[in-house]
Design a protein around this motif. Structure first.
Motif, PDB file in Angstrom:
ATOM      1  N   PHE A   1       0.846  -1.192   0.000  1.00 32.95           N
ATOM      2  CA  PHE A   1       0.000   0.000   0.000  1.00 32.95           C
ATOM      3  C   PHE A   1       0.879   1.240   0.000  1.00 32.95           C
ATOM      4  N   ALA A   2       0.605   2.152  -0.934  1.00 32.22           N
ATOM      5  CA  ALA A   2       1.331   3.420  -1.002  1.00 32.22           C
ATOM      6  C   ALA A   2       0.374   4.546  -0.642  1.00 32.22           C
ATOM      7  N   PHE A   3       0.737   5.309   0.382  1.00 33.23           N
ATOM      8  CA  PHE A   3      -0.134   6.358   0.896  1.00 33.23           C
ATOM      9  C   PHE A   3      -0.215   7.540  -0.060  1.00 33.23           C
ATOM     10  N   GLN A   4      -1.327   8.275   0.049  1.00 30.41           N
ATOM     11  CA  GLN A   4      -1.474   9.511  -0.715  1.00 30.41           C
ATOM     12  C   GLN A   4      -0.372  10.500  -0.338  1.00 30.41           C
ATOM     13  N   GLN A   5      -0.059  10.558   0.951  1.00 27.02           N
ATOM     14  CA  GLN A   5       1.061  11.361   1.443  1.00 27.02           C
ATOM     15  C   GLN A   5       2.065  10.403   2.075  1.00 27.02           C
TER      16      GLN A   5
ATOM     17  N   VAL B   1      17.471   5.833   2.912  1.00 23.76           N
ATOM     18  CA  VAL B   1      16.770   5.238   1.776  1.00 23.76           C
ATOM     19  C   VAL B   1      17.205   3.795   1.572  1.00 23.76           C
ATOM     20  N   LEU B   2      18.494   3.510   1.715  1.00 21.75           N
ATOM     21  CA  LEU B   2      18.993   2.144   1.557  1.00 21.75           C
ATOM     22  C   LEU B   2      18.343   1.204   2.576  1.00 21.75           C
ATOM     23  N   ASP B   3      18.225   1.670   3.823  1.00 16.78           N
ATOM     24  CA  ASP B   3      17.590   0.860   4.866  1.00 16.78           C
ATOM     25  C   ASP B   3      16.142   0.553   4.506  1.00 16.78           C
ATOM     26  N   LEU B   4      15.433   1.564   4.000  1.00 16.38           N
ATOM     27  CA  LEU B   4      14.025   1.407   3.661  1.00 16.38           C
ATOM     28  C   LEU B   4      13.850   0.388   2.530  1.00 16.38           C
ATOM     29  N   LEU B   5      14.718   0.450   1.541  1.00 16.83           N
ATOM     30  CA  LEU B   5      14.643  -0.503   0.432  1.00 16.83           C
ATOM     31  C   LEU B   5      14.963  -1.920   0.904  1.00 16.83           C
ATOM     32  N   ARG B   6      15.892  -2.048   1.827  1.00 10.81           N
ATOM     33  CA  ARG B   6      16.212  -3.375   2.368  1.00 10.81           C
ATOM     34  C   ARG B   6      15.037  -3.945   3.152  1.00 10.81           C
ATOM     35  N   LEU B   7      14.362  -3.086   3.924  1.00 14.40           N
ATOM     36  CA  LEU B   7      13.182  -3.535   4.670  1.00 14.40           C
ATOM     37  C   LEU B   7      12.081  -3.979   3.716  1.00 14.40           C
ATOM     38  N   ALA B   8      11.907  -3.215   2.635  1.00 15.55           N
ATOM     39  CA  ALA B   8      10.867  -3.549   1.663  1.00 15.55           C
ATOM     40  C   ALA B   8      11.155  -4.878   0.970  1.00 15.55           C
ATOM     41  N   ALA B   9      12.405  -5.076   0.595  1.00 19.37           N
ATOM     42  CA  ALA B   9      12.789  -6.288  -0.129  1.00 19.37           C
ATOM     43  C   ALA B   9      12.927  -7.498   0.781  1.00 19.37           C
ATOM     44  N   LYS B  10      12.985  -7.254   2.101  1.00 17.37           N
ATOM     45  CA  LYS B  10      13.191  -8.308   3.095  1.00 17.37           C
ATOM     46  C   LYS B  10      14.486  -9.071   2.853  1.00 17.37           C
TER      47      LYS B  10
ATOM     48  N   LYS C   1      19.317   0.143  -8.363  1.00 17.12           N
ATOM     49  CA  LYS C   1      18.523  -0.220  -9.543  1.00 17.12           C
ATOM     50  C   LYS C   1      17.071   0.199  -9.366  1.00 17.12           C
ATOM     51  N   TYR C   2      16.548   0.020  -8.149  1.00 13.80           N
ATOM     52  CA  TYR C   2      15.162   0.406  -7.896  1.00 13.80           C
ATOM     53  C   TYR C   2      14.993   1.923  -7.945  1.00 13.80           C
ATOM     54  N   LEU C   3      15.976   2.655  -7.425  1.00 13.35           N
ATOM     55  CA  LEU C   3      15.914   4.113  -7.486  1.00 13.35           C
ATOM     56  C   LEU C   3      15.996   4.597  -8.930  1.00 13.35           C
ATOM     57  N   SER C   4      16.823   3.950  -9.709  1.00  7.21           N
ATOM     58  CA  SER C   4      16.940   4.325 -11.127  1.00  7.21           C
ATOM     59  C   SER C   4      15.629   4.113 -11.862  1.00  7.21           C
TER      60      SER C   4
ATOM     61  N   LEU D   1       9.802  11.881  -2.244  1.00  8.04           N
ATOM     62  CA  LEU D   1       9.240  10.867  -1.346  1.00  8.04           C
ATOM     63  C   LEU D   1       8.337   9.897  -2.094  1.00  8.04           C
ATOM     64  N   LYS D   2       7.529  10.445  -3.003  1.00  7.80           N
ATOM     65  CA  LYS D   2       6.607   9.602  -3.758  1.00  7.80           C
ATOM     66  C   LYS D   2       7.374   8.578  -4.591  1.00  7.80           C
ATOM     67  N   ARG D   3       8.444   9.017  -5.229  1.00  3.88           N
ATOM     68  CA  ARG D   3       9.212   8.097  -6.078  1.00  3.88           C
ATOM     69  C   ARG D   3       9.978   7.075  -5.237  1.00  3.88           C
ATOM     70  N   ILE D   4      10.473   7.498  -4.082  1.00  2.00           N
ATOM     71  CA  ILE D   4      11.155   6.542  -3.187  1.00  2.00           C
ATOM     72  C   ILE D   4      10.158   5.499  -2.685  1.00  2.00           C
ATOM     73  N   GLU D   5       8.941   5.951  -2.362  1.00  2.00           N
ATOM     74  CA  GLU D   5       7.912   5.003  -1.917  1.00  2.00           C
ATOM     75  C   GLU D   5       7.601   3.991  -3.018  1.00  2.00           C
ATOM     76  N   ILE D   6       7.510   4.449  -4.254  1.00  3.90           N
ATOM     77  CA  ILE D   6       7.246   3.539  -5.370  1.00  3.90           C
ATOM     78  C   ILE D   6       8.411   2.574  -5.562  1.00  3.90           C
ATOM     79  N   ALA D   7       9.633   3.062  -5.335  1.00  9.92           N
ATOM     80  CA  ALA D   7      10.801   2.175  -5.415  1.00  9.92           C
ATOM     81  C   ALA D   7      10.708   1.061  -4.375  1.00  9.92           C
ATOM     82  N   THR D   8      10.188   1.376  -3.186  1.00 11.04           N
ATOM     83  CA  THR D   8      10.033   0.327  -2.160  1.00 11.04           C
ATOM     84  C   THR D   8       8.976  -0.691  -2.576  1.00 11.04           C
ATOM     85  N   VAL D   9       7.920  -0.227  -3.259  1.00  6.92           N
ATOM     86  CA  VAL D   9       6.899  -1.156  -3.750  1.00  6.92           C
ATOM     87  C   VAL D   9       7.497  -2.073  -4.808  1.00  6.92           C
TER      88      VAL D   9
END
Length: 247
Positions: A84-88, A97-106, A116-119, A142-150
């Motif tokens: 789920f990606a929030f409106q805000q 950001v690296l930590d957040l992507l690692r948490l998302a990818a597990k 690669k995800y940020l690109s 923030l929106k693009r970083i959130e989408i990268a985590t998805v």
């Protein structure tokens, strides 16, 4: 994949309970790009939160992959394959950001893999990988970083609540391209809550919700002409479809 059966959602008010979602049923098939649209206050964002588990329905059942998830928490649904990606997007002071992507990818992604995800979302990795997810980032960043985590999660179902909200026009144009590539990368279904015609125009299916109920549902080819088919309709709906777009 996702089935909502006779879902209702009520909120308590001074004069009694008000029904936001009214006996709504909806099925989203595997591998589909579905956009839910409709007038403000019609129940779109509430429906997205019910799917994600942020809110619980007053009545009805929710099934995901054949399993009843009605009583499951946000965490349980996330672990089961719903993003789920929030409106805000949420800010996380002290988390890079690296930590957040690692948490998302597990998994313990390398910096190169995270980049690669940020690109994919149009961010220069070296400028963002070690930045904190805090107030120093703009809404579009923030929106693009959130989408990268998805993307990193590779979920079976990715739900986005008005992803165009709060971002600049350049970011929005790139956002469309990201969504067009996302299905191929994740092999999952995408559900987007949006007013924007350009997002509606890349959907496989469009669902129109008003006053807590589905008023139209079908393929893009069927529904979009009904919404924008006449000059008078376009004029009447101009604020509805274009009013939220950031210049």
């Amino acid at each position: 994949m996702l089935t909502l059966e006779n879902i209702s959602f009520d909120v308590a008010e001074e004069r009694g309970e008000r029904e936001i979602i009214k006996n709504l049923s909806l099925t989203i098939d595997e591998g589909k790009f579905v956009v839910i649209t409709g007038p403000n206050g019609g129940g779109k964002s509430t429906l997205a939160k019910l799917i994600a588990g942020i809110e619980k329905p007053s009545g009805g059942r929710i099934y995901f992959g054949g399993e009843d998830i009605t009583e499951k928490s946000v965490t349980e649904r996330a672990n089961g394959g719903i993003s789920f990606a929030f409106q805000q997007p949420v800010r996380f002071k002290g988390i890079q950001v690296l930590d957040l992507l690692r948490l998302a990818a597990k998994e313990n992604l390398s910096a190169a893999d995270a980049c690669k995800y940020l690109s994919e979302v149009g961010l220069c990795a070296k400028d963002y990988i070690n930045r904190e997810v805090n107030a120093s980032l703009s809404g579009g960043e923030l929106k693009r970083i959130e989408i990268a985590t998805v993307l990193a999660r590779r979920s079976r179902l990715s739900v986005f609540d008005e992803p165009e909200a709060g971002i600049d026009l350049w970011s929005f144009q790139n956002l469309i391209q990201v969504f067009e590539r996302m299905q191929e990368m994740t092999n999952g279904s995408i559900l987007i809550i949006s007013h924007q015609e350009r997002i509606l125009n890349i959907a496989d299916e469009i669902v129109v919700i008003a006053d807590g109920q589905i008023t139209k549902q079908g393929s893009r080819e069927e529904i979009l002409p009904e919404i924008l088919g006449t000059a008078s309709a376009v004029d009447a709906c101009s604020a509805f479809y274009r009013g939220g777009e950031k210049k």
